[in-house]
Design a protein around this motif. Structure first.
Motif, PDB file in Angstrom:
ATOM      1  N   GLU B  53       0.833  -1.204   0.000  1.00 21.96           N
ATOM      2  CA  GLU B  53       0.000   0.000   0.000  1.00 21.96           C
ATOM      3  C   GLU B  53       0.867   1.252   0.000  1.00 21.96           C
ATOM      4  OE1 GLU B  53      -2.215   0.605   3.698  1.00 21.96           O
ATOM      5  OE2 GLU B  53      -1.149  -1.087   4.540  1.00 21.96           O
ATOM      6  N   LEU B  93      -6.804  -3.344  -9.193  1.00 19.33           N
ATOM      7  CA  LEU B  93      -7.647  -2.783 -10.246  1.00 19.33           C
ATOM      8  C   LEU B  93      -8.023  -1.331  -9.963  1.00 19.33           C
ATOM      9  CD1 LEU B  93      -9.065  -3.384 -12.859  1.00 19.33           C
ATOM     10  CD2 LEU B  93     -10.916  -4.482 -11.607  1.00 19.33           C
ATOM     11  N   HIS B  94      -8.495  -1.046  -8.742  1.00 13.40           N
ATOM     12  CA  HIS B  94      -8.896   0.333  -8.410  1.00 13.40           C
ATOM     13  C   HIS B  94      -7.747   1.292  -8.592  1.00 13.40           C
ATOM     14  CE1 HIS B  94      -9.231  -2.690  -5.272  1.00 13.40           C
ATOM     15  NE2 HIS B  94      -8.107  -2.175  -4.851  1.00 13.40           N
ATOM     16  N   VAL B  97      -6.918   1.756 -12.300  1.00 11.20           N
ATOM     17  CA  VAL B  97      -7.930   2.524 -13.025  1.00 11.20           C
ATOM     18  C   VAL B  97      -7.920   3.994 -12.594  1.00 11.20           C
ATOM     19  CG1 VAL B  97     -10.415   2.885 -13.249  1.00 11.20           C
ATOM     20  CG2 VAL B  97      -9.452   0.613 -13.591  1.00 11.20           C
ATOM     21  N   SER B  98      -7.807   4.222 -11.279  1.00  8.88           N
ATOM     22  CA  SER B  98      -7.912   5.601 -10.810  1.00  8.88           C
ATOM     23  C   SER B  98      -6.574   6.329 -10.903  1.00  8.88           C
ATOM     24  CB  SER B  98      -8.400   5.626  -9.358  1.00  8.88           C
ATOM     25  OG  SER B  98      -7.422   5.074  -8.511  1.00  8.88           O
ATOM     26  N   LYS B 100      -4.331   6.265  -8.705  1.00  9.85           N
ATOM     27  CA  LYS B 100      -3.829   6.560  -7.362  1.00  9.85           C
ATOM     28  C   LYS B 100      -2.956   5.408  -6.884  1.00  9.85           C
ATOM     29  CE  LYS B 100      -7.731   9.497  -6.382  1.00  9.85           C
ATOM     30  NZ  LYS B 100      -9.159   9.363  -6.116  1.00  9.85           N
ATOM     31  N   GLU B 103      -3.909   0.890  -2.530  1.00  8.53           N
ATOM     32  CA  GLU B 103      -4.400   1.167  -1.172  1.00  8.53           C
ATOM     33  C   GLU B 103      -4.213  -0.036  -0.273  1.00  8.53           C
ATOM     34  OE1 GLU B 103      -8.522   2.385  -2.563  1.00  8.53           O
ATOM     35  OE2 GLU B 103      -7.227   1.624  -4.128  1.00  8.53           O
TER      36      GLU B 103
END
Lengths: 238, 238
Positions: B53, B93-94, B97-98, B100, B103
């Motif tokens: 993270e 994936l998040h 895609v974003s 950032k 996390e």
DNA sequence: CGTCCAATGTGCTGCAAATCACAACCTAAA
DNA sequence: TTTAGGTTGTGATTTGCAGCACATTGGACG
């Protein structure tokens, strides 16, 4: 143009002044025109319930203006607020995409303008417009992100003070800097704040009192004033 | 075909026997061929850390076989396991895609075969293949869903017994029915179970002991036996 | 077959926060 | 101005569980 609940309804997305970058509806013209064809614009009063957890997904609501509370409730009536959705967000996206029932309950916190799109129209729309689909994925990512943050807050905090400090600091990012500190409009009751961090109303009142005494932050009416940001950051172990 | 860590590596997705419905890579041929071109297949031993993270997102990992632990850790070392990812899921994936940072931290629980796809390759792939993009959205929905479930468990439960009962019942859905009850392979330590429900290891040991005494469920070695499903359901107020 | 280390089992203590029970407010309509 | 209903403030009490300390088990490995 009509104006129920004191709102100016913009019927067409193409000329919409509410639109903004980061909005789901911030799409190139061809996609937007197609979206236009399948959406239903309408206005809702404060306290309107858009959908309830457990209902099968009818479709998505795009928030044009206003704020919407997303929450979940246990059988014994305890409720937890997951997120306060702002303009530009899409509600019911996960349920609509996955075809499962809504997992959350959506209720307007103030008069809102919302666009509704039926599930199959929306899915067809996503299939035909890769840009919109990617947009949807991005919004889902953000939902995940905020969910993960909430999980961290609930699962890794050692005390309510820590959780509350976390919440206030999160709010602080979109507040106004004044000479006294950061000023933010919140318009939430202690009860609602408690539901945001998974604690009891009394404890929120007490901890907020503590923060006031220690000159960290104070909530008067619906405005929050962060007086000592560094102090709050120390509480979350930063 | 090579076989490090006792795995049979399937180099081509097109002929892959691991693939299954619901898998991200369960795509029509043209998309799959394109995916094929940008992915890197490799094998990882148990305990391999795929990403941590806070790292900026390099890309996604598609789980072909094996199980991967997704967790987050607070500054003071307390960790919370968000999910155990199975074959067919897409990790990171998040973040990818974003744009950032990741996390979560991803660590293999056993020898795994994974396909890696670089971020820009992956985004380009999604832009060019509406079906894959919709698939991605679906997977993100599922991630949201499981995150919401975790939030409910952490925020709405009244006791650790309730949370643990919830977890066991969740596991029960993919267990084998035997004459003694439902049998499930878990291979997690009490410590890890504690991290899954946000409690301490000692408490997990105690509550599991309680469940054993009350003939509700017992964990011996790495197999869990649910003896009285209804009893567990009563604990979560169902 | 012993050695060693991680994983379990168990008692004890302290404390943060839930819960209950009111009192004091506030503001919005009658 | 009064009344009423939803907020907020505070005390007293109770309790579930974290945290510490240690005993015990068990399985991997030389």
């Amino acid at each position: 143009m009509s104006s129920p609940y004191g709102l100016q309804i913009t019927e067409s997305c193409l000329i919409c002044k509410l639109r903004n970058s980061g909005f789901f509806c911030d799409l190139p013209k061809p996609s937007l025109e197609d979206l236009e064809r399948v959406k239903y614009a309408s206005a809702y009063p404060q306290g309107a319930v858009l959908f309830v957890e457990g209902q099968s997904a009818r479709g998505v609501y795009i928030v044009c203006s206003g704020r919407v509370k997303l929450s979940t409730t246990s059988r014994d009536g305890k409720t937890l607020i997951l997120r306060i959705a702002q303009a530009g967000e899409v509600l019911g996206l996960h349920a609509t995409v996955s075809g499962k029932p809504y997992e959350l309950t959506a209720e307007t916190l103030q008069p809102c303008q919302l666009d509704f799109v039926k599930r199959d129209d929306f899915l067809r729309f996503l299939q035909n417009h890769a840009d919109a689909c990617l947009n949807a994925a991005q919004h889902l990512s953000e939902n995940c992100q905020s969910a993960y943050e909430m999980i961290r807050s609930l699962g890794l905090s050692h005390s309510v003070s820590e959780k509350l400090a976390r919440l206030l600091l999160e709010w602080a990012t979109d507040g106004d800097n004044t000479k006294d500190g950061i000023r933010i409009k919140v318009s939430l009751t202690h009860e609602e704040i408690a539901q945001l961090i998974g604690t009891s109303r009394e404890t929120v009142t007490r901890v907020l009192g503590e923060f006031r005494d220690k000159q960290l932050a104070q909530l008067r009416g619906s405005t929050l004033l962060i007086r000592n940001r560094a102090g709050l950051e120390k509480l979350i172990g930063a």
